[in-house]
Motif scaffolding. Sequence first.
Motif, short mmCIF file in Angstrom:
data_model
loop_
_atom_site.label_atom_id
_atom_site.label_comp_id
_atom_site.label_asym_id
_atom_site.label_seq_id
_atom_site.Cartn_x
_atom_site.Cartn_y
_atom_site.Cartn_z
N GLU A 56 0.86 -1.17 0.00
CA GLU A 56 0.00 0.00 0.00
C GLU A 56 0.91 1.23 0.00
N THR A 92 1.99 9.52 6.20
CA THR A 92 1.55 8.18 6.57
C THR A 92 2.74 7.43 7.15
N ASP A 152 4.32 2.30 10.08
CA ASP A 152 3.52 1.35 10.87
C ASP A 152 2.07 1.82 11.00
N GLY A 153 1.65 2.76 10.13
CA GLY A 153 0.33 3.34 10.25
C GLY A 153 -0.65 2.86 9.19
N VAL A 154 -1.89 3.34 9.33
CA VAL A 154 -2.95 3.02 8.38
C VAL A 154 -2.72 3.76 7.07
N ARG A 155 -2.88 3.07 5.95
CA ARG A 155 -2.70 3.68 4.64
C ARG A 155 -4.02 3.59 3.87
N ARG A 156 -4.52 4.76 3.50
CA ARG A 156 -5.75 4.85 2.73
C ARG A 156 -5.51 5.79 1.55
N TRP A 205 -5.48 9.78 1.56
CA TRP A 205 -5.24 10.28 2.91
C TRP A 205 -3.75 10.33 3.16
N GLY A 257 -2.00 10.88 6.12
CA GLY A 257 -1.42 10.49 7.39
C GLY A 257 -1.64 11.49 8.51
N ASP A 304 -9.26 9.74 14.07
CA ASP A 304 -7.96 9.17 14.39
C ASP A 304 -6.80 10.09 14.02
N LEU A 306 -6.14 11.26 10.96
CA LEU A 306 -5.71 11.14 9.57
C LEU A 306 -6.21 12.34 8.77
#
Length: 465
Positions: free
Chosen positions: A259, A275, A278-282, A285, A287, A354, A356
Amino acid sequence: MRIAEGHHPITVDSTTLTRSDLVAAAGAVSGALDSISRVAVLATPTMETVLAVAGALRAGVEVVPVPSDAGSAELAHILADAQPQAWLGAAPADSHGRPVLPVDVDARSAAVEVDVPAEQVAFVLYTSGTTGAPKGVLLSHGAIIAGLDALAEAWAWTSHDVLAHGLPLFHVHGLILGVLGPLRTGSGLIHTGKPTPEAYARASASGATMFFGVPTVWSRIAAAPEQAAALRSARLLVSGSAGLPVPVFERILQLTGHEVAERYGMSETLITVATRADGVRRAGWVGVPVNGVETRLRDEAGAEVPHDGESIGRLEVRGDTLFSGYLNRPEATSETRTSDGWFRTGDVAVIDADGLHRIVGRESVDLIKSGGYRVGAGEIEASLLGHPAVLEVAVVGVPDEDLGQRIVAFVVPATGVSGSDELADKLTAYVGDELSAHKRPRAIVFTDALPRNEMGKVQKKRLTR
């Protein structure tokens, strides 16, 4: 900025130096800069550019990076505004009467690095000039170090990594992140000359663990399955400078298993939001704030905007990575600051619960107020880019007596696709299905190309004239 020790060499378009040789070569550059306080560097993708920048910074000399393809008017403006005393390294055919100090890749010197105060200017970095003549952004040594150290923490970037990219060396992404980042962290660097899928695949075979690119680069890689598959061995893929279309994000994931991590910044702030490794990837977005940076959203009245992932507000930031001001423009500098010390980015964004961030676009052209709703052009553009009939798109708001502004999308059809009323209806319905009814374009205008400036950024104001 000191060059960190590391085991990996630095390669720029097929020229390779060990780190010890690079330090000694940069020392030879530093030693030739007596009585010089500011130099212009013609930022070609070469080892000479890397040594010119590294050597000047080691000597406490300010660097003015000049785009290698700068037109005559842009070049004349930069030199007249910044007044560098000399060119360091290569120079254009018209040097505007300034002496040229050569950079020798084979020279070596043990010149001692100057102890430079954190507040001293390192770069006079010119903006792309989307709203007038480019302004010289003053970036200090302290801001650059803070920004690079924050990204090293966010991306777990260490001397064990090897960064690969083929981005231009005259702006934040390619030069500060892409060259000074490896010098600061001790990682290796493979600059591929050009950011082609084939070059990135070769870099992967040579041990690259991190890759930088802009959406155009990732789109080309997504269209080259064999070369994309070579990136499976990477640790981190990073995209910036614009939002990454969802289809490209998904295709890269399918082909590489990764991702893509997006991030956000500008010349005046460096990278403020990223981002994490070790974080969420969308897709779309960018980060969360990096270490040392705070962000906030405000409405037109200065009131706080909720972090609900939907409400749009003006993005303001503060922290250690901010610029020191615009060269010769104190009024323009003061206009960017709020009364309580925050920097007005000029961008509009949303933040979720969160933390983001998603960048909607520039407030001046990308925040559309239609029928009582606040709509971000970037969200609609990202949706339309997901349709296979769309190659490029720019969404704007045009005056409307009833709605205040109506949403209009200028679309460059994909190769082999013809614009038609039927396609316009399909695209309008597509946005309505993906987003909300009030975000559907009221008109689709098909065009062969979008107007762009020399940096390749779409000039939306030309679309609404």
